[in-house]
Scaffold this active site. Sequence first.
Site, PDB file in Angstrom:
ATOM      1  N   HIS A  95       0.855  -1.196   0.000  1.00 46.54           N
ATOM      2  CA  HIS A  95       0.000   0.000   0.000  1.00 46.54           C
ATOM      3  C   HIS A  95       0.890   1.245   0.000  1.00 46.54           C
ATOM      4  O   HIS A  95       1.940   1.271   0.648  1.00 46.54           O
ATOM      5  CB  HIS A  95      -0.919   0.005   1.228  1.00 46.54           C
ATOM      6  CG  HIS A  95      -1.988   1.042   1.116  1.00 46.54           C
ATOM      7  ND1 HIS A  95      -1.745   2.358   1.396  1.00 46.54           N
ATOM      8  CD2 HIS A  95      -3.279   0.958   0.707  1.00 46.54           C
ATOM      9  CE1 HIS A  95      -2.862   3.052   1.162  1.00 46.54           C
ATOM     10  NE2 HIS A  95      -3.802   2.222   0.750  1.00 46.54           N
ATOM     11  N   GLU A  97       0.681   3.943   1.488  1.00 47.90           N
ATOM     12  CA  GLU A  97       0.956   4.522   2.812  1.00 47.90           C
ATOM     13  C   GLU A  97       2.128   3.810   3.468  1.00 47.90           C
ATOM     14  O   GLU A  97       2.751   4.353   4.390  1.00 47.90           O
ATOM     15  CB  GLU A  97      -0.318   4.473   3.675  1.00 47.90           C
ATOM     16  CG  GLU A  97      -1.299   5.553   3.224  1.00 47.90           C
ATOM     17  CD  GLU A  97      -2.759   5.286   3.560  1.00 47.90           C
ATOM     18  OE1 GLU A  97      -3.039   4.400   4.379  1.00 47.90           O
ATOM     19  OE2 GLU A  97      -3.615   5.970   2.974  1.00 47.90           O
ATOM     20  N   GLY A 173      -7.700   9.086  -0.356  1.00 46.43           N
ATOM     21  CA  GLY A 173      -8.142   9.892   0.779  1.00 46.43           C
ATOM     22  C   GLY A 173      -8.288  11.366   0.473  1.00 46.43           C
ATOM     23  O   GLY A 173      -8.424  12.181   1.380  1.00 46.43           O
ATOM     24  N   SER A 212     -10.343   7.135  -3.369  1.00 50.75           N
ATOM     25  CA  SER A 212     -11.572   7.935  -3.277  1.00 50.75           C
ATOM     26  C   SER A 212     -12.743   7.319  -4.035  1.00 50.75           C
ATOM     27  O   SER A 212     -13.571   8.036  -4.600  1.00 50.75           O
ATOM     28  CB  SER A 212     -11.310   9.380  -3.735  1.00 50.75           C
ATOM     29  OG  SER A 212     -10.378   9.997  -2.852  1.00 50.75           O
ATOM     30  N   GLY A 234     -11.793   5.144   2.930  1.00 47.23           N
ATOM     31  CA  GLY A 234     -12.754   5.909   3.734  1.00 47.23           C
ATOM     32  C   GLY A 234     -14.188   5.401   3.663  1.00 47.23           C
ATOM     33  O   GLY A 234     -14.844   5.216   4.696  1.00 47.23           O
TER      34      GLY A 234
HETATM   35  P1  PGA Z   1      -9.579   5.950   0.020  1.00 44.95           P
HETATM   36  O1  PGA Z   1      -8.391   4.908   0.293  1.00 44.95           O
HETATM   37  O2  PGA Z   1     -10.730   5.140  -0.570  1.00 44.95           O
HETATM   38  O3  PGA Z   1      -9.910   6.533   1.354  1.00 44.95           O
HETATM   39  O4  PGA Z   1      -9.076   6.934  -0.961  1.00 44.95           O
HETATM   40  C1  PGA Z   1      -8.098   3.884  -0.618  1.00 44.95           C
HETATM   41  C2  PGA Z   1      -6.909   3.098  -0.126  1.00 44.95           C
HETATM   42  O5  PGA Z   1      -6.004   3.687   0.468  1.00 44.95           O
HETATM   43  O6  PGA Z   1      -6.831   1.875  -0.331  1.00 44.95           O
END
Ligand code: PGA
Length: 250
Positions: A95, A97, A173, A212, A234
């Site tokens: 991921h 992140e 996000g 998103s 989210g």
């Molecule tokens: P998001 O995150 O739907 O909040 O944009 C997606 C993800 O990080 O897998």
Amino acid sequence: MARRPLVVGNWKMNGTVREAAELARAVAAGLAGEGAEAAVCPPFPCLAEVGRVVDGTGVALGAQDVSRHRPGSHTGEVSAEMLHDLGCRWVIVGHSERRTGLGETDETVRAKLDRARECGLAPIACVGETLEQREAGEADRVVRRQVDALLDGAGSEAVAGCVVAYEPIWAIGTGRNAAPEDAQAMHRGIRARIAERSSAAADSVRILYGGSVNDNNAAGLFAMPDIDGGLIGGASLDSGRFAAICRAAP
Ligand code: PGA
């Protein structure tokens, strides 16, 4: 080949065990076997309880990460064996992140993917470019490099058992999703890259879009021929929205 759509909720670092169990119950009740194949990925401490809740409901359990190491002296790590023991079917690897925030390299992601597969878990391998890379015209090259790293590790046939998630980092996000046609172009490119090694693997591998996705934009994205579902952050924390996204899959 018909690929069954898959929608995966990535709950990230949210909630308590009790809240996770409540959310899992609501997700299972909201879906009741309808729509896309569905999975939820709670944080590690919630896996056991959520696993109990979703057992037998048709909602599969997944983890958000896995150690690249075999069991042993790796303080704070969670092995693929442990996840398998907890009833996980899926595990997210790479991921953004973790790639950008925690310095995971292509090589680390590949090692995690290999460990997951060794233990019978199906990896959901994330790829995607940053805004700077996109604006510099580098998006295709960056994603190709990330996909090649997965293929070099797992081998093209093995990739058929994995899921790839294309998640442009600028869309995660932010409330700013890729236009369906732009996402489709990237998905088609990813599939074509896999096809250079194995057309059978390319036909069967599911490529999810993430970034998103919500109950308003999911149908437009999922209607694209190479978008086989979504990885949802989210919006997956709301069982009603998550169920609507699952139903948006063709
Ligand atoms: P998001 O995150 O739907 O909040 O944009 C997606 C993800 O990080 O897998």
